[in-house]
Design an enzyme around this catalytic site. Structure first.
Site, mmCIF file in Angstrom:
data_model
loop_
_atom_site.group_PDB
_atom_site.id
_atom_site.type_symbol
_atom_site.label_atom_id
_atom_site.label_comp_id
_atom_site.label_asym_id
_atom_site.label_seq_id
_atom_site.Cartn_x
_atom_site.Cartn_y
_atom_site.Cartn_z
ATOM 1 N N ASN A 214 -7.142 34.895 -5.916
ATOM 2 C CA ASN A 214 -7.853 34.599 -4.671
ATOM 3 C C ASN A 214 -8.993 35.594 -4.449
ATOM 4 O O ASN A 214 -9.142 36.170 -3.377
ATOM 5 C CB ASN A 214 -6.885 34.593 -3.485
ATOM 6 C CG ASN A 214 -5.759 33.609 -3.664
ATOM 7 O OD1 ASN A 214 -4.735 33.918 -4.284
ATOM 8 N ND2 ASN A 214 -5.936 32.404 -3.147
ATOM 9 N N HIS B 127 -4.521 30.828 0.480
ATOM 10 C CA HIS B 127 -4.919 32.180 0.084
ATOM 11 C C HIS B 127 -3.776 33.032 -0.453
ATOM 12 O O HIS B 127 -3.987 33.851 -1.337
ATOM 13 C CB HIS B 127 -5.567 32.881 1.278
ATOM 14 C CG HIS B 127 -6.278 34.144 0.926
ATOM 15 N ND1 HIS B 127 -7.389 34.180 0.093
ATOM 16 C CD2 HIS B 127 -6.049 35.435 1.272
ATOM 17 C CE1 HIS B 127 -7.806 35.418 -0.041
ATOM 18 N NE2 HIS B 127 -7.010 36.204 0.660
ATOM 19 N N SER C 230 -7.196 39.199 -3.465
ATOM 20 C CA SER C 230 -8.181 39.258 -2.400
ATOM 21 C C SER C 230 -9.000 40.546 -2.480
ATOM 22 O O SER C 230 -9.760 40.718 -3.418
ATOM 23 C CB SER C 230 -7.469 39.088 -1.046
ATOM 24 O OG SER C 230 -8.384 38.795 -0.026
#
Length: 277
Positions: free
Chosen positions: A131, A252, A107
């Site tokens: 992700n 996620h 992320s």
């Protein structure tokens, strides 16, 4: 749930973290061999990599780092952008005398990792983005910027991320509860700075993948509404040695909800031949 509990429980408690003297970065190290640096996402802490540390440290020297203002790492100045987080990573590598590393980020950590490849490619053997976001569409961009702008006044939203990051299934219960716990431990100002950099950073290095030569894995969950499969595939198509892998049935936090599959893909990635920068 038991399969997830075991590797998560294997992570050393925060008191076992080490600190770099130069920039106050907290890290946990395990294993020997070629170095692999792991960077988590906004609101998380290095503990989120527990399933990967448990397996990958059997063959590599794994260094998981608390992002600035997370866990026990010193925060960056309020309002720091993505480039500041990338520069911070370079100081961590310097502090640990790491000349060349494998680098995996999740992320926000994926955005930092992409920035590292663009900024100091000679130090990156291989890169893996889990992700990662890439050029959000107008609606997604507006939504994430609105969330970032609201943090200083409304505080940290815990329910929203958990609902976006996980399915409401029994198998992800442990990961959901840990995620809630980690978000609740965050300092609001540090969270706002990191989230602001994350919200505005999806285009900062987006055009630099065409210059990347190192093996680059772009991995995400098929059901991730924000770090979409289309984003992973778009980045993979731009990088000279890039490829995408999509994990079906997950969102996620794939490193926690699909640890065996993520570990298998990371081990394959770590075996790819290096390509000079």
């Amino acid at each position: 749930m038991a399969a997830l509990d075991a590797p998560l429980a294997s992570m050393a408690p925060p008191s076992f973290r080490r600190m770099t003297a130069s920039n106050g970065a907290a890290y946990y190290e395990a294993g020997q061999g070629e170095p692999l640096v792991l960077i988590h996402g906004v609101g998380m802490r290095l503990d989120a990599w527990a399933p990967q540390i448990a397996v990958l440290s059997e063959s590599h020297r794994v260094i998981a780092v608390d992002m600035p203002g997370h866990g026990e790492s010193r925060p960056l100045p309020t309002g720091s952008d993505l480039t500041a987080f990338v520069a911070w990573l370079a100081t961590v590598l310097d502090a640990l005398s790491l000349k060349r590393v494998n680098l995996a980020g999740h992320s926000m950590g994926a955005l930092i990792s992409g920035g590292a490849v663009a900024t100091f490619p000679e130090r990156i053997r291989r890169v893996a983005l889990l992700n990662g976001v890439h050029r959000r569409d107008a609606a997604a961009k507006a939504a994430v910027l609105a969330r970032a702008a609201s943090i200083p006044t409304t505080g940290i939203d815990i329910a929203g991320p958990v609902s976006r990051w996980f399915s409401e299934d029994e198998a992800s219960l442990v990961a959901r509860e840990l995620t809630r716990k980690w978000l609740s431990m965050m300092d609001v100002e540090a969270y706002a700075t990191a989230y602001g950099a994350f919200a505005a950073g999806d285009e900062t290095y987006a055009d630099r993948w065409r210059d990347a030569t190192c093996p680059a894995l772009f991995l995400t969950g098929a059901d991730d509404p924000n770090s979409t499969p289309a984003m992973a595939e778009a980045m993979a198509a731009k990088a000279r040695n890039g490829y995408a892998r999509i994990i079906h049935g997950h969102r996620h936090m794939v490193n926690l909800t699909a640890p065996e599959e993520v570990n298998r893909l990371l081990l394959e990635w770590l075996e790819l031949p290096e390509v000079p920068a």
